[in-house]
Scaffold this active site. Structure first.
Site, mmCIF file in Angstrom:
data_model
loop_
_atom_site.group_PDB
_atom_site.id
_atom_site.type_symbol
_atom_site.label_atom_id
_atom_site.label_comp_id
_atom_site.label_asym_id
_atom_site.label_seq_id
_atom_site.Cartn_x
_atom_site.Cartn_y
_atom_site.Cartn_z
ATOM 1 N N ARG A 169 0.876 -1.179 0.000
ATOM 2 C CA ARG A 169 0.000 0.000 0.000
ATOM 3 C C ARG A 169 0.914 1.230 0.000
ATOM 4 O O ARG A 169 1.104 1.891 1.032
ATOM 5 C CB ARG A 169 -0.896 0.026 1.245
ATOM 6 C CG ARG A 169 -1.910 -1.088 1.361
ATOM 7 C CD ARG A 169 -3.035 -0.962 0.330
ATOM 8 N NE ARG A 169 -4.082 -1.967 0.536
ATOM 9 C CZ ARG A 169 -4.026 -3.215 0.083
ATOM 10 N NH1 ARG A 169 -2.976 -3.640 -0.609
ATOM 11 N NH2 ARG A 169 -5.030 -4.048 0.291
ATOM 12 N N ASP A 262 -6.272 -12.063 -0.099
ATOM 13 C CA ASP A 262 -6.574 -12.426 1.292
ATOM 14 C C ASP A 262 -7.152 -13.843 1.330
ATOM 15 O O ASP A 262 -6.832 -14.633 2.219
ATOM 16 C CB ASP A 262 -7.579 -11.441 1.901
ATOM 17 C CG ASP A 262 -7.115 -9.996 1.762
ATOM 18 O OD1 ASP A 262 -5.886 -9.764 1.852
ATOM 19 O OD2 ASP A 262 -7.968 -9.108 1.546
#
Lengths: 320, 320
Positions: A169, A262
């Site tokens: 990120r 995920d």
């Protein structure tokens, strides 16, 4: 006492209901709950594992909503503290009919960013068998990074199976250099590292899955690297030198890729806890990723045990 | 060059669409724009006056939305600066079928709270004939208070007609004592002070409109105090000692009282700029308040000149 631990920041998403309208112009929003590590927790619970999620939220309606929703997913909330001085992170997300949505994050200085190592010191690891760690949480603040490192150290000391997903990120980090240095160092404290091939290129400079794997296998604790190579599946290399690729499942229609990584981590981790082979664990990671990309939600595609079995039957494969 | 100036913080409201559902549980939200001083600006423009709104918003979609929406209302945006380091203030608001809605504010440390006196120093007052000031803006931060005081001082030095509405927001102030002291002092720099009777009780300790008026008439610059006494209308007292009550208009069905006080201030200010008598100005304040409480929006009930005339005709009154 839960089997799995994860730490992260929950994000309340105000998702636009108007297709292809900018966040400036959109007027109608739907509230949903997201967060990479929370997705892993929700997915693992759905597959029958007990999970505790470590975090901190504000003393306001968004914090109330997060805790209520996590409870509805039967994920443990005893390690979620409240801080009246800070808000729960949230984001605006537009709705797009092509490509990936734009998000606008309102998470700087959030309650989770103020979670301290002292909270992590109190966590009971007695019955914990595995932990999932992602590179997002240490990015949100120096305090969060310190809490993250404290947990990682405790997991390592207790020799608890730990997966690490770099989850880049860049906008959360003060600089790209700091991101690369920190994540590569943290990865070395996890037994299993799960980079994507594009993340590998940013973090160590190669798109070659084997070179990426060799780089992370230098980590003091790392025994296995699984490089996600998109629809093609995942390349696995172990400390012993053994390596192979586990082919991904074909998906006719991709709705949105949010939650696929995920889901991959969650599939690998839960299969290993069920004493499946590493190859089967990676296959489960691919399966969960393939199921997830077919839905718009962040974790709606994660299967129940029955759903996973039905998918395997349809694909003509079995876990071993 | 606008006739009217006001300074304030715009608030993006995510208004729940689900009646009598808590902010925790509500899932569907509609985006609208509010802010007391912005309501005054929008209403004055709708009545045909040119208005500049001084503020600061973030460099993000909510800031884009604020500026776009203010432009759609033809309110001047040249004094709205952008700050990439802070967010635009927003709030969540539930929908209630009885009583007043609950709001949860996410405004602390907003872009507007970082507006500096330097911005206010640059404002051209040449053609400004009136300004509306509210006690909300100085409450949001020390910087905002400093900017507010700078503007108030410049308005006073240029002898520009200034209205001041205390607009109590106890949760924004560090303490009740600081709120009372600051607002009572600031009020003394406005020619016209517009307290509500309940505000008067908190600010100077009496519910007697005349005592409230006498208290604020001690202000060095204050010439007129208009005490809003709810549906009964408004009590006016002037420096000369002259006093009277202007009866309010009867409203069959109150939808919500948000924006009524801002509408009152706007009505008084615009009528005075149109050289109406003080009594007529207060009547217009009452009229705009009565129209506004019949709508759910924050400023949707404010009339056009034709709408105001139609209302007066229906009520059998005329301005002089």
């Amino acid at each position: 006492m839960s089997e799995i631990l994860t730490i992260g920041e929950p994000i309340v998403t105000f998702a636009s209901k108007e297709p292809d309208v900018s966040l400036r112009d959109a007027l109608e929003f739907h509230k949903i709950l997201g967060g990479a590590e929370l997705n892993v927790a929700i997915g693992a619970q759905r597959l029958g594992h007990s999970v505790d999620y470590i975090s901190q939220v504000g003393e306001e309606p968004l914090g109330d909503y997060v805790i209520k929703t996590i409870k509805e997913h039967h994920v443990g909330t005893r390690y979620i503290t409240r801080d009246a001085d800070y808000w729960t992170a949230f984001q605006l997300k537009d709705r797009v009919t092509q490509g990936n949505p734009t998000t606008q994050n309102y998470r700087r200085g959030s309650a989770a960013a103020h979670l301290t190592p002292a909270v992590v010191d109190q966590i009971d690891l007695t019955d914990v068998r595995a932990a999932h760690m992602s590179g997002i949480f240490p990015a949100i603040s120096a305090t969060a990074e310190a809490a993250f490192r404290t947990l990682l150290k405790r997991l390592e000391a207790a020799n608890i199976l730990t997966t690490f997903d770099p989850n880049l990120r860049p906008t959360l980090w003060p600089s790209r250099g700091k991101m690369v240095t920190t994540l590569n160092e943290l990865a070395g404290h996890a037994e299993i590292v799960l980079p994507g091939v594009e993340e590998g290129e940013i973090l160590m400079g190669s798109t070659d899955p084997e070179k990426i794997a060799d780089f992370y296998l230098r980590g003091a604790r790392t025994k296995v690297v699984i490089v996600k190579v998109g629809p093609a599946g995942a390349y696995v290399k172990q400390q012993s030198g053994e390596s192979y690729t586990v082919t991904g499942f074909k998906v006719a229609q991709v709705a949105d890729t949010v939650g696929a990584g995920d889901g991959f981590a969650m599939g690998v981790l839960t299969a290993l806890l069920e004493h499946k082979s590493l190859r089967s664990a990676v296959m489960r990671g691919n399966a969960v990723g393939a199921l997830q990309v077919q839905t718009y939600g962040d974790n709606d595609g994660y299967p129940t045990p029955a759903g996973l079995q039905a998918f395997y039957q349809q694909e003509g494969v079995v876990e071993d």
